[in-house]
Write a protein that holds these residues in place. Structure first.
Motif, PDB file in Angstrom:
ATOM      1  N   PHE A 248       0.838  -1.201   0.000  1.00  0.00           N
ATOM      2  CA  PHE A 248       0.000   0.000   0.000  1.00  0.00           C
ATOM      3  C   PHE A 248       0.881   1.261   0.000  1.00  0.00           C
ATOM      4  O   PHE A 248       0.676   2.180  -0.793  1.00  0.00           O
ATOM      5  N   GLU A 249       1.870   1.285   0.896  1.00  0.00           N
ATOM      6  CA  GLU A 249       2.759   2.456   0.966  1.00  0.00           C
ATOM      7  C   GLU A 249       3.491   2.677  -0.356  1.00  0.00           C
ATOM      8  O   GLU A 249       3.673   3.815  -0.792  1.00  0.00           O
ATOM      9  N   GLN A 250       3.897   1.561  -0.991  1.00  0.00           N
ATOM     10  CA  GLN A 250       4.617   1.693  -2.267  1.00  0.00           C
ATOM     11  C   GLN A 250       3.707   2.310  -3.330  1.00  0.00           C
ATOM     12  O   GLN A 250       4.140   3.178  -4.112  1.00  0.00           O
ATOM     13  N   ALA A 251       2.449   1.852  -3.362  1.00  0.00           N
ATOM     14  CA  ALA A 251       1.503   2.395  -4.349  1.00  0.00           C
ATOM     15  C   ALA A 251       1.303   3.895  -4.117  1.00  0.00           C
ATOM     16  O   ALA A 251       1.322   4.699  -5.058  1.00  0.00           O
ATOM     17  N   VAL A 252       1.125   4.286  -2.856  1.00  0.00           N
ATOM     18  CA  VAL A 252       0.937   5.713  -2.532  1.00  0.00           C
ATOM     19  C   VAL A 252       2.186   6.504  -2.922  1.00  0.00           C
ATOM     20  O   VAL A 252       2.093   7.570  -3.554  1.00  0.00           O
ATOM     21  N   ALA A 253       3.356   5.953  -2.586  1.00  0.00           N
ATOM     22  CA  ALA A 253       4.615   6.649  -2.907  1.00  0.00           C
ATOM     23  C   ALA A 253       4.738   6.848  -4.415  1.00  0.00           C
ATOM     24  O   ALA A 253       5.100   7.943  -4.869  1.00  0.00           O
ATOM     25  N   ASP A 254       4.431   5.820  -5.201  1.00  0.00           N
ATOM     26  CA  ASP A 254       4.568   5.925  -6.662  1.00  0.00           C
ATOM     27  C   ASP A 254       3.669   7.036  -7.216  1.00  0.00           C
ATOM     28  O   ASP A 254       4.076   7.797  -8.083  1.00  0.00           O
ATOM     29  N   VAL A 255       2.448   7.111  -6.701  1.00  0.00           N
ATOM     30  CA  VAL A 255       1.518   8.147  -7.179  1.00  0.00           C
ATOM     31  C   VAL A 255       2.034   9.539  -6.791  1.00  0.00           C
ATOM     32  O   VAL A 255       2.117  10.441  -7.633  1.00  0.00           O
TER      33      VAL A 255
END
Ligand code: KG4
Ligand code: ZN
Length: 340
Positions: A248-255
Motif C-alpha cells: 500500500f505504501e509503495q503504491a501511494v509513494a509511486d503516485v
C-alpha cells in the motif's frame, strides 16, 4: 514580536506562542492536546464529541502555552486563529476564543486558513531553536493529511494556484481506512508505517490510481477498494498485514512521486514542501527525498506534521506582514474555506 496561535479545526486543541523578527522565528511554546484516544472507539472523529472536548481543553492548554513561553497575554502583539477548513463546531471554539482575547485586550487579530498553516510549517524550527525564516518563492506544496491531498504552486503568501487535489479520499484517510480493514485501530497511518517496515512492497499488485491521467488530480478510493478485494482472498495474519501495508505504501509513494515530479518539471521550481500528518511517514519521506531529482524536498519537523498552533501563528504572522489584519467583529468560521 510575540504571536499567539490557536488551532481547533479538527481533533487537536492547540495553542502556541512564537517570537518572530524579520529574519528569525523562535517557537517559545507549542502545546497540543490530541483527542485521538477519545475518538478511537468510534473509528474516526465524531464532531460533537470533538467540540465538547475542545471547550474542556482550551483554557488549560492556553494557560500552559503562555506559561511555557514565560509571557502573559499582554506581551502578545498578534493573535492568529484557524478560520477553516475543518469541523464547524470545533473551529468555533478556538476562533471565538481568539476573537474574545483580541477584543478584551485590544490585540490585532488574523484569521488563518488551516492549509496556509501546513504550507509554511516546514519553515519552523524545533521549540527553543531559532531559525532563519527567509522563504524563497516560488515553491510547490504537497499537503497530505487526514482531510487533504492538495498540490499547490506557491508564488508568495496568499498567492496560491491549486494544481490538483483528491477527487475522493485524502491520503491519510486511505491510510486510516486500509488500517481499519486490517483490524488496526484509528488513526491507522502510524500503524501501517510500522507494519510496512517488515513487509514485502511487491507482494500485492495494487493499482496506482490516476498515474497516467496527465493532470495533478489524485484518487485513493480505488486503491482502498483493491486492498479490500486482496484481503478477502487471505486469512489475516501479521505477515499479510505487513505485506499489505508495505505494498500500500509503495503504491501511494509511486503516485505522489509521479505527480510531484511532473509538477516540478512543469513549473520549474527549486523546492517542494511535503507537509501534513502523512508527511510524518518515514517511507514516503525516503521515497520523495530520493526520487524527486533536481529539487529540494522540504519536510516539517516531525512535531509540526500533524495539526498544531505554531504553524497557525506563523501563517498569521506572514499575513500580518502584508498589512493584513482582520476586523474580527465581522468574521466567523468557514468549514469549507478554500485555499485557492
Ligand atoms: O494533519 P493531520 O494531523 O490532520 C488533518 O488535518 O487531517 O493528519 C492526520 C493524518 C491521519 O490520517 C493519520 O493516519 C496520518 O495523518 N498519519 C500518518 C502517519 N502519521 C500520521 N500516515 C502515514 N504514516 C504516518 N507515520
Ligand atoms: Zn491539518
Amino acid at each position: 514580536m510575540k504571536v499567539l496561535g490557536i488551532e481547533t479545526s479538527c481533533d487537536e486543541t492547540a495553542v502556541a506562542v512564537l517570537e518572530i523578527t524579520k529574519t528569525e522565528v523562535l517557537v517559545l511554546s507549542h502545546v497540543v492536546s490530541s483527542q485521538v484516544d477519545l475518538h478511537k472507539k468510534y473509528g474516526g472523529v465524531v464532531p460533537e464529541v470533538a467540540a465538547r472536548e475542545h471547550t474542556k481543553q482550551f483554557m488549560p492548554i492556553f494557560e500552559h502555552a503562555l506559561e511555557q513561553a514565560s509571557c502573559g497575554l499582554d506581551d502578545v502583539v498578534l493573535i492568529a486563529a484557524t478560520q477553516g477548513p475543518g469541523l464547524a463546531s470545533s473551529l468555533m471554539v478556538g476562533f471565538e476564543a481568539g476573537k474574545a482575547f483580541s477584543f478584551g485586550r485590544d490585540i490585532p487579530f488574523v484569521a488563518v486558513n488551516h492549509l496556509a498553516g501546513h504550507i509554511f510549517s516546514w519553515a519552523l524550527g524545533k521549540s527553543g531553536e531559532k531559525k532563519d525564516h527567509s522563504i524563497s518563492f516560488p515553491f510547490l506544496s504537497l499537503i497530505i493529511s487526514g482531510g487533504h491531498t492538495e498540490l499547490i504552486f506557491v508564488e508568495g503568501f496568499e498567492k496560491y494556484t491549486l494544481l490538483g487535489r483528491t477527487v475522493d479520499d485524502a491520503v491519510g484517510e486511505a491510510f486510516d481506512k486500509t488500517a481499519k480493514m486490517m483490524g488496526l485501530s484509528y488513526p491507522g497511518g502510524p500503524q501501517i508505517s510500522n507494519y510496512a517496515l517488515k513487509g514485502n512492497r511487491e507482494e500485492f499488485a495494487l493499482p496506482r490510481p490516476m498515474l497516467q491521467s496527465g493532470d495533478y488530480q489524485f484518487s485513493f478510493a480505488g486503491l482502498k477498494t483493491a486492498v479490500l478485494y486482496e484481503l478477502q482472498k487471505h486469512t489475516l495474519d501479521d505477515k499479510i498485514i505487513a505485506d499489505m501495508a508495505a505494498s500500500f505504501e509503495q503504491a501511494v509513494a509511486d503516485v505522489l512521486v509521479t505527480k510531484a515530479a511532473r509538477a516540478i518539471d512543469d513549473y520549474g521550481v527549486e523546492s517542494i514542501a511535503v507537509v501534513g500528518g502523512v508527511s510524518a511517514n518515514s517511507f514516503l519521506r525516503e521515497q520523495l527525498g530520493s526520487r524527486l531529482q533536481n529539487c529540494n524536498v522540504l519536510f516539517p519537523e516531525m512535531t509540526y506534521t500533524g495539526d498544531n498552533a505554531a504553524m497557525i501563528a506563523y501563517a498569521g504572522y506572514l499575513k500580518s506582514a502584508q498589512n493584513n489584519t482582520d476586523d474580527f467583529k465581522s468574521l466567523s468560521v468557514n468549514p469549507n474555506l478554500r485555499i485557492a
